[in-house]
Design an enzyme around this catalytic site. Structure first.
Site, mmCIF file in Angstrom:
data_model
loop_
_atom_site.group_PDB
_atom_site.id
_atom_site.type_symbol
_atom_site.label_atom_id
_atom_site.label_comp_id
_atom_site.label_asym_id
_atom_site.label_seq_id
_atom_site.Cartn_x
_atom_site.Cartn_y
_atom_site.Cartn_z
ATOM 1 N N SER A 10 -23.075 5.961 -13.043
ATOM 2 C CA SER A 10 -23.391 7.166 -12.261
ATOM 3 C C SER A 10 -24.269 8.066 -13.125
ATOM 4 C CB SER A 10 -22.106 7.906 -11.882
ATOM 5 O OG SER A 10 -21.497 8.439 -13.052
ATOM 6 N N ASP A 28 -25.788 3.879 -9.653
ATOM 7 C CA ASP A 28 -25.068 3.964 -8.388
ATOM 8 C C ASP A 28 -25.160 5.370 -7.805
ATOM 9 O OD1 ASP A 28 -23.614 2.783 -6.388
ATOM 10 O OD2 ASP A 28 -21.671 3.099 -7.342
ATOM 11 N N HIS A 29 -25.668 5.481 -6.585
ATOM 12 C CA HIS A 29 -25.815 6.751 -5.863
ATOM 13 C C HIS A 29 -26.577 7.789 -6.688
ATOM 14 C CE1 HIS A 29 -23.367 5.796 -2.345
ATOM 15 N NE2 HIS A 29 -22.723 5.011 -3.173
ATOM 16 N N ASP A 69 -29.758 7.767 -3.370
ATOM 17 C CA ASP A 69 -29.012 8.457 -2.320
ATOM 18 C C ASP A 69 -29.747 9.734 -1.957
ATOM 19 O OD1 ASP A 69 -27.240 9.703 -0.639
ATOM 20 O OD2 ASP A 69 -25.558 9.679 -2.022
#
Length: 178
Positions: free
Chosen positions: A51, A86-87, A107
């Site tokens: 992240s 991720d995101h 995202d």
């Protein structure tokens, strides 16, 4: 130096072979080491997820790429390994790709559709240049602004006003095969 792979080939083989590929979030050197040791000992591919918060904690995307490469070399890892943001935000995705990540998930759910689409296209172009995979996702399903529909029936001399809200789906690209 050990090479990271994008997720496309890895996941296509998994689908064809009817098996899953683990996505393990990493937060420090010990997590990297543990995840890679497990993947190597079971001879299975692995996706190391990061992240933006973890990237900040681990001193940046370049440092993470360096740590993963060094651990892969030290442990003589031979299984396919993908390093995935991720995101991530637009800036996060672009910085992760520049640092050497092999996959990003942008995202843009907080963006206006036009801005989101433009940024997705830019992330895809940057990923294609480095052979990385890209994911995006459905943002929301909803209904548009109310539109008044007026019906007039001349033979009956009647009028009817009705409201209508058009359904829509706002989509971000989920995956681009590169």
């Amino acid at each position: 130096m050990a090479k990271l792979v994008n997720m496309n080939g890895m996941l296509n083989k998994a689908v064809a072979g009817h098996y899953a590929v683990a996505h393990i979030n990493i937060n420090n050197l010990e997590w990297i080491k543990g995840a890679l040791a497990a993947a190597q000992s079971t001879n299975t591919p692995i996706i190391l997820g990061v992240s933006e918060g973890a990237a900040k904690y681990m001193c940046g995307f370049k440092n993470i790429v360096g740590m993963v490469h060094e651990v892969m070399d030290f442990m003589k890892v031979t299984v396919p390994v993908a390093l995935h943001l991720d995101h991530g935000s637009y800036d996060g995705a672009m910085n992760a790709l520049a640092a050497g990540f092999s996959s990003v998930m942008f995202d843009g759910s907080h963006e206006a559709f036009a801005d989101n689409l433009k940024k997705v296209q830019e992330v895809i172009a940057a990923a294609n240049k480095v052979g990385a995979s890209v994911e995006a996702e459905v943002i929301k399903n909803g209904r548009g602004k109310k539109i008044k529909v007026f019906h007039y029936r001349p033979k009956k001399k009647s009028r009817k006003t009705q409201g209508h809200r058009q359904a829509y789906t706002l989509v971000e690209v989920k995956k681009i095969n590169g």
